[in-house]
Enzyme design. Sequence first.
Site, PDB file in Angstrom:
ATOM      1  N   HIS A 115       0.807  -1.223   0.000  1.00 44.54           N
ATOM      2  CA  HIS A 115       0.000   0.000   0.000  1.00 44.54           C
ATOM      3  C   HIS A 115       0.839   1.271   0.000  1.00 44.54           C
ATOM      4  O   HIS A 115       0.342   2.337   0.320  1.00 44.54           O
ATOM      5  CB  HIS A 115      -0.956  -0.001   1.203  1.00 44.54           C
ATOM      6  CG  HIS A 115      -1.960  -1.106   1.131  1.00 44.54           C
ATOM      7  ND1 HIS A 115      -2.571  -1.648   2.233  1.00 44.54           N
ATOM      8  CD2 HIS A 115      -2.456  -1.794   0.057  1.00 44.54           C
ATOM      9  CE1 HIS A 115      -3.405  -2.611   1.849  1.00 44.54           C
ATOM     10  NE2 HIS A 115      -3.347  -2.717   0.539  1.00 44.54           N
ATOM     11  N   ASN A 212      -2.176 -13.920  15.141  1.00 46.95           N
ATOM     12  CA  ASN A 212      -3.105 -12.796  15.242  1.00 46.95           C
ATOM     13  C   ASN A 212      -3.683 -12.710  16.648  1.00 46.95           C
ATOM     14  O   ASN A 212      -3.682 -13.684  17.385  1.00 46.95           O
ATOM     15  CB  ASN A 212      -4.231 -12.948  14.203  1.00 46.95           C
ATOM     16  CG  ASN A 212      -4.900 -11.624  13.862  1.00 46.95           C
ATOM     17  OD1 ASN A 212      -4.338 -10.546  14.093  1.00 46.95           O
ATOM     18  ND2 ASN A 212      -6.105 -11.684  13.326  1.00 46.95           N
TER      19      ASN A 212
END
Length: 253
Positions: A115, A212
Amino acid sequence: MRLDPLQYSRIVVLTGAGISAASGLRTYRGPDGVWEEYEVEKYGHADALASRPQETWRLFGGMREPVLAVKPNAAHLALAQWEASLAPHQQFLIVTQNVDALHQRAGSKNVVELHGNIMFTKCSNSSCTLERYRDEESHHDRVPVCPKCGSVLRPDVVLFGEEIPALPSWTVKRALRDCDLFIAVGTSGLVTPAANYVRSAEYAGARTILVNLEPMNNPNLAFKEQYLGPAEKVLPELLDERPGGWLTLSTGA
Ligand SMILES: [Zn+2]
């Protein structure tokens, strides 16, 4: 729970916002305070750059100072040390969704920024020859203009409504095609790109691991292993490469 780094020759690690959370980059802070998620989606959209570029700069320019103020945490450092410890024949690629460049500041060498990078500025005119450049200015009160073509300058990040550029996209696909270890850290295993990448990695025969904070409520079966907890705690344990560290554990000494 520990990886033997020598067992793998083509390693791909995908990282998301969760790896930077412990560095304090959980919220978007602009000159006017914390941005709401809907504002990020509105002002961070490609349409806003076209019609109201000042809003784009107020949002992303305002993130530059906080990004400069934070430091890489134990998770970034563990990945950088791991890469540095590998033998020359072993390939290692970090693919990050983050725009904070904390992997590079931790010392990681081979990083693909899906990104972009918030600390760089580029021309909004895609046919302009101006090279992207490092820029610490927030430009929150005046939109900068390209010295070559006169178009509006923009932060070098992928906006909502824009595609991931071809080069990072191609680099990741190529790496996944023959990877033998894939780890996703601090990102949901259920949404793109993690969900797509893990499928490619599984197809290539890789060991697939999710690290996570939150468990997947509807498990993605392509992830064969899941370690829950903050990345800055779980990763250093998983990648502990202290000499004799594993031996000490296994002998119970
Ligand atoms: Zn230009």
